[in-house]
Design a protein around this motif. Structure first.
Motif, PDB file in Angstrom:
ATOM      1  N   GLU A  65       0.935  -1.192   0.200  1.00  0.00           N
ATOM      2  CA  GLU A  65      -0.109   0.073  -0.043  1.00  0.00           C
ATOM      3  C   GLU A  65       1.015   1.293   0.187  1.00  0.00           C
ATOM      4  N   ASN A  66       0.300   2.298  -0.562  1.00  0.00           N
ATOM      5  CA  ASN A  66       1.100   3.623  -0.686  1.00  0.00           C
ATOM      6  C   ASN A  66       2.616   3.367  -1.322  1.00  0.00           C
ATOM      7  N   VAL A  67       2.461   2.709  -2.568  1.00  0.00           N
ATOM      8  CA  VAL A  67       3.684   2.287  -3.295  1.00  0.00           C
ATOM      9  C   VAL A  67       4.491   3.559  -3.642  1.00  0.00           C
ATOM     10  N   LEU A  68       3.787   4.507  -3.914  1.00  0.00           N
ATOM     11  CA  LEU A  68       4.307   5.656  -4.653  1.00  0.00           C
ATOM     12  C   LEU A  68       5.343   6.477  -3.689  1.00  0.00           C
ATOM     13  N   GLU A  69       4.952   6.494  -2.582  1.00  0.00           N
ATOM     14  CA  GLU A  69       5.595   7.041  -1.473  1.00  0.00           C
ATOM     15  C   GLU A  69       6.657   6.295  -0.897  1.00  0.00           C
ATOM     16  N   LYS A  70       6.333   4.947  -0.600  1.00  0.00           N
ATOM     17  CA  LYS A  70       7.397   4.129  -0.185  1.00  0.00           C
ATOM     18  C   LYS A  70       8.415   3.635  -1.053  1.00  0.00           C
ATOM     19  N   ARG A  71       8.167   3.485  -2.263  1.00  0.00           N
ATOM     20  CA  ARG A  71       9.257   2.963  -3.245  1.00  0.00           C
ATOM     21  C   ARG A  71      10.354   4.137  -3.685  1.00  0.00           C
ATOM     22  N   ALA A  72      10.035   5.489  -3.235  1.00  0.00           N
ATOM     23  CA  ALA A  72      10.778   6.602  -3.684  1.00  0.00           C
ATOM     24  C   ALA A  72      12.365   6.258  -2.969  1.00  0.00           C
ATOM     25  N   PRO A  73      12.751   5.931  -1.940  1.00  0.00           N
ATOM     26  CA  PRO A  73      14.081   5.823  -1.683  1.00  0.00           C
ATOM     27  C   PRO A  73      14.735   4.722  -2.318  1.00  0.00           C
ATOM     28  N   PHE A  74      14.114   3.820  -2.975  1.00  0.00           N
ATOM     29  CA  PHE A  74      14.756   2.745  -3.457  1.00  0.00           C
ATOM     30  C   PHE A  74      14.463   2.561  -5.221  1.00  0.00           C
ATOM     31  N   ARG A  75      13.824   3.290  -5.546  1.00  0.00           N
ATOM     32  CA  ARG A  75      13.606   3.562  -7.121  1.00  0.00           C
ATOM     33  C   ARG A  75      14.895   3.642  -7.870  1.00  0.00           C
ATOM     34  N   ASP A 109      17.771   2.657  -7.428  1.00  0.00           N
ATOM     35  CA  ASP A 109      18.678   1.501  -7.508  1.00  0.00           C
ATOM     36  C   ASP A 109      17.973   0.323  -8.459  1.00  0.00           C
ATOM     37  N   HIS A 110      16.502   0.241  -7.948  1.00  0.00           N
ATOM     38  CA  HIS A 110      15.709  -0.761  -8.559  1.00  0.00           C
ATOM     39  C   HIS A 110      15.868  -0.809 -10.035  1.00  0.00           C
ATOM     40  N   LEU A 111      15.459   0.659 -10.548  1.00  0.00           N
ATOM     41  CA  LEU A 111      15.755   1.203 -12.269  1.00  0.00           C
ATOM     42  C   LEU A 111      17.013   0.457 -12.704  1.00  0.00           C
ATOM     43  N   ALA A 112      18.189   0.950 -12.037  1.00  0.00           N
ATOM     44  CA  ALA A 112      19.446   0.665 -12.579  1.00  0.00           C
ATOM     45  C   ALA A 112      19.753  -0.852 -12.864  1.00  0.00           C
ATOM     46  N   GLY A 113      19.055  -1.659 -11.546  1.00  0.00           N
ATOM     47  CA  GLY A 113      19.137  -3.229 -11.609  1.00  0.00           C
ATOM     48  C   GLY A 113      18.318  -3.673 -12.617  1.00  0.00           C
ATOM     49  N   LEU A 114      17.138  -3.077 -13.159  1.00  0.00           N
ATOM     50  CA  LEU A 114      16.607  -3.539 -14.270  1.00  0.00           C
ATOM     51  C   LEU A 114      17.028  -3.359 -15.587  1.00  0.00           C
ATOM     52  N   ALA A 115      17.977  -2.110 -15.560  1.00  0.00           N
ATOM     53  CA  ALA A 115      18.499  -1.809 -16.793  1.00  0.00           C
ATOM     54  C   ALA A 115      19.449  -2.779 -17.196  1.00  0.00           C
ATOM     55  N   LYS A 116      20.383  -3.340 -15.997  1.00  0.00           N
ATOM     56  CA  LYS A 116      21.403  -4.319 -16.318  1.00  0.00           C
ATOM     57  C   LYS A 116      20.671  -5.656 -16.586  1.00  0.00           C
ATOM     58  N   THR A 165      15.043 -20.794 -10.702  1.00  0.00           N
ATOM     59  CA  THR A 165      15.981 -20.155  -9.504  1.00  0.00           C
ATOM     60  C   THR A 165      16.545 -18.999  -9.961  1.00  0.00           C
ATOM     61  N   ALA A 166      17.128 -18.790 -10.968  1.00  0.00           N
ATOM     62  CA  ALA A 166      17.682 -17.800 -11.532  1.00  0.00           C
ATOM     63  C   ALA A 166      16.691 -16.697 -11.528  1.00  0.00           C
ATOM     64  N   VAL A 167      15.405 -16.871 -12.073  1.00  0.00           N
ATOM     65  CA  VAL A 167      14.679 -15.627 -11.943  1.00  0.00           C
ATOM     66  C   VAL A 167      14.220 -15.278 -10.610  1.00  0.00           C
ATOM     67  N   ARG A 168      14.254 -16.464  -9.748  1.00  0.00           N
ATOM     68  CA  ARG A 168      13.691 -15.992  -8.324  1.00  0.00           C
ATOM     69  C   ARG A 168      14.793 -15.230  -7.505  1.00  0.00           C
ATOM     70  N   ASP A 169      16.177 -15.871  -7.681  1.00  0.00           N
ATOM     71  CA  ASP A 169      17.421 -14.845  -7.260  1.00  0.00           C
ATOM     72  C   ASP A 169      17.189 -13.242  -7.868  1.00  0.00           C
ATOM     73  N   LEU A 170      16.759 -13.251  -9.056  1.00  0.00           N
ATOM     74  CA  LEU A 170      16.782 -11.666  -9.399  1.00  0.00           C
ATOM     75  C   LEU A 170      15.772 -10.865  -8.669  1.00  0.00           C
ATOM     76  N   VAL A 171      14.401 -11.524  -8.404  1.00  0.00           N
ATOM     77  CA  VAL A 171      13.289 -10.806  -7.839  1.00  0.00           C
ATOM     78  C   VAL A 171      13.856 -10.700  -6.330  1.00  0.00           C
ATOM     79  N   GLU A 172      14.379 -11.840  -5.743  1.00  0.00           N
ATOM     80  CA  GLU A 172      14.478 -11.568  -4.523  1.00  0.00           C
ATOM     81  C   GLU A 172      15.949 -10.690  -3.770  1.00  0.00           C
ATOM     82  N   THR A 173      16.587 -10.488  -4.880  1.00  0.00           N
ATOM     83  CA  THR A 173      17.744  -9.145  -4.635  1.00  0.00           C
ATOM     84  C   THR A 173      17.160  -7.973  -5.190  1.00  0.00           C
ATOM     85  N   ASP A 174      16.088  -8.025  -5.575  1.00  0.00           N
ATOM     86  CA  ASP A 174      15.704  -6.631  -6.211  1.00  0.00           C
ATOM     87  C   ASP A 174      15.514  -5.588  -5.081  1.00  0.00           C
TER      88      ASP A 174
END
Length: 89
Positions: free
Chosen positions: A12-22, A24-31, A60-69
Motif C-alpha cells: 500500500e502507498n507504493v508511490l511514497e514507499k518506493r521513492a528511496p529505492f527506485r 537502485d531498482h531501475l538501475a538493476g532492471l536496466a542491467k 531459480t535464476a529468476v527467483r534470485d533476480l526478484v529476491e535481490t531486487d
C-alpha cells in the motif's frame, strides 16, 4: 533458454514507499535488460500488481533476480509467483 512470467503485488502507498529505492531498482532492471534476461517489466495501471517476463536458464535464476531486487528486499513487492511460459506467438 526458458521464458518465465512473474506476477507480484505492491505494498500500500507504493508511490511514497518506493521513492528511496527506485533509482537502485531501475538501475538493476536496466542491467538485467542489457544482459537479455529481462524481456519486460512494469506495473498495472492501478499500481497494485507487477508483471514481468524473463528469459533464464531456470526458475531459480529468476527467483534470485526478484529476491535481490530492492523492491523485494524493502517490502515494496509483497508477494510474487513465477510460472514457466510457452510463447505461442
Amino acid at each position: 533458454m526458458t521464458k518465465y512470467v512473474m506476477w507480484g503485488s505492491y505494498c500500500e502507498n507504493v508511490l511514497e514507499k518506493r521513492a528511496p529505492f527506485r533509482d537502485d531498482h531501475l538501475a538493476g532492471l536496466a542491467k538485467q535488460k542489457e544482459s537479455g534476461v529481462l524481456i519486460t517489466i512494469g506495473p498495472t495501471k492501478d499500481l497494485t500488481k507487477v508483471f514481468a517476463i524473463y528469459e533464464a536458464a531456470d526458475e531459480t535464476a529468476v527467483r534470485d533476480l526478484v529476491e535481490t531486487d530492492p523492491y523485494w528486499v524493502n517490502g515494496i513487492w509483497t508477494e510474487y509467483n513465477i510460472k514457466e511460459w510457452i510463447q505461442a506467438f
